[in-house]
Design a protein around this motif. Sequence first.
Motif, PDB file in Angstrom:
ATOM      1  N   LYS A 171       0.838  -1.200   0.000  1.00 56.27           N
ATOM      2  CA  LYS A 171       0.000   0.000   0.000  1.00 56.27           C
ATOM      3  C   LYS A 171       0.874   1.252   0.000  1.00 56.27           C
ATOM      4  N   LYS A 172       1.937   1.190   0.787  1.00 52.31           N
ATOM      5  CA  LYS A 172       2.851   2.339   0.844  1.00 52.31           C
ATOM      6  C   LYS A 172       3.512   2.564  -0.514  1.00 52.31           C
ATOM      7  N   ILE A 173       3.889   1.479  -1.162  1.00 52.37           N
ATOM      8  CA  ILE A 173       4.484   1.602  -2.501  1.00 52.37           C
ATOM      9  C   ILE A 173       3.497   2.281  -3.448  1.00 52.37           C
ATOM     10  N   ASP A 174       2.244   1.881  -3.369  1.00 54.71           N
ATOM     11  CA  ASP A 174       1.226   2.483  -4.238  1.00 54.71           C
ATOM     12  C   ASP A 174       1.117   3.983  -3.996  1.00 54.71           C
ATOM     13  N   LYS A 175       1.114   4.359  -2.727  1.00 56.41           N
ATOM     14  CA  LYS A 175       1.020   5.788  -2.395  1.00 56.41           C
ATOM     15  C   LYS A 175       2.197   6.538  -2.984  1.00 56.41           C
ATOM     16  N   ILE A 176       3.376   5.950  -2.854  1.00 55.96           N
ATOM     17  CA  ILE A 176       4.576   6.615  -3.355  1.00 55.96           C
ATOM     18  C   ILE A 176       4.526   6.729  -4.870  1.00 55.96           C
ATOM     19  N   ARG A 177       4.083   5.660  -5.502  1.00 54.40           N
ATOM     20  CA  ARG A 177       3.962   5.674  -6.963  1.00 54.40           C
ATOM     21  C   ARG A 177       3.029   6.801  -7.413  1.00 54.40           C
ATOM     22  N   HIS A 178       1.922   6.917  -6.699  1.00 46.72           N
ATOM     23  CA  HIS A 178       0.944   7.944  -7.030  1.00 46.72           C
ATOM     24  C   HIS A 178       1.560   9.337  -6.898  1.00 46.72           C
ATOM     25  N   ARG A 179       2.282   9.502  -5.801  1.00 43.24           N
ATOM     26  CA  ARG A 179       2.916  10.795  -5.555  1.00 43.24           C
ATOM     27  C   ARG A 179       3.931  11.107  -6.656  1.00 43.24           C
ATOM     28  N   ILE A 180       4.667  10.105  -7.061  1.00 45.73           N
ATOM     29  CA  ILE A 180       5.653  10.307  -8.112  1.00 45.73           C
ATOM     30  C   ILE A 180       4.959  10.701  -9.420  1.00 45.73           C
TER      31      ILE A 180
END
Lengths: 142, 142
Positions: free
Chosen positions: A89-98
């Motif tokens: 989930k954290k990876i997804d959030k980071i991906r979104h932010r990127i």
Amino acid sequence: METLTIGKLAKRVGVSTDTIRFYERCGLIETAARSESNYRLYSEDDALRLRFIRRAKSLGFTLAEIGELLVLSSDPAATKADIKARATKKIDKIRHRIRDLTRIQAGLEQLVAQCDGHGSVDDCPILEALSGEHAQHNRSNH
Amino acid sequence: METLTIGKLAKRVGVSTDTIRFYERCGLIETAARSESNYRLYSEDDALRLRFIRRAKSLGFTLAEIGELLVLSSDPAATKADIKARATKKIDKIRHRIRDLTRIQAGLEQLVAQCDGHGSVDDCPILEALSGEHAQHNRSNH
DNA sequence: CTACACATTGGACCATGGACCATGGTCAAG
DNA sequence: CTTGACCATGGTCCATGGTCCAATGTGTAG
């Protein structure tokens, strides 16, 4: 077992004493045992826990998320899938932010490319774009 | 020139009245003229300025940076190079942030890849990595 | 004994970008 | 006239992750 005062622990882990007390207030670490003179007493286990927090923080987890990880890590009913889900989930959030940042970057680069950088701001294409000649650059993000 | 109350202006631009008053306190927009009954009065120029702020914000500028842009935009001595420099600096900051996030993402992905997601958390590779196999030779358990 | 370093507490403060609140004045419709 | 919508002010509050402070107690070195 060697006991540490808050200052020694702080030095050993590389955080401030204020930070340790703050984590205690937040419930991230247990309320420490106390000496006769009411000093907090810590063990090596506490140092481990603080390092865990430090590393998780450097991987982008918030303190709230780290709290969850710590609860899971000592919950016999918790599964590896639970932990993995948090990380994913954290990876997804980071991906979104990127993605957001990349879009913004592209927008800015486009503006910069239109500006020759010479002369007064009267006809600056960047300012003109922001002033909204074409007023429909829609859907803000946050 | 048509004058607008704060509510009308807010609706026209798509921000809240609180936001407009807040921008005034911050010095992003001039202190508005007042009616006899002490109501703030705005013009279409103010709407333009607010839209400028909205667009600049969506491009990642902070309110402080937007303030600078607005000052420059009405400074006869300012040059396009000034504006371009601001935009370029912002791009750099964003690039840097993206690099940080990408590194963090890679770190997390590596951890997730090591976890099969089955069974209890006792031997979760993600938690083990956070617990610091690097930092401590002594992995005490009982 | 006297310094000085370290510990305790609660609370205030930092930046960011507003949202929300109470209290009270103003304005237009019915 | 009354009601409801709008506006004014100054203040507090939100999350985030701590930092800094004062006043006061404790531990230790010389």
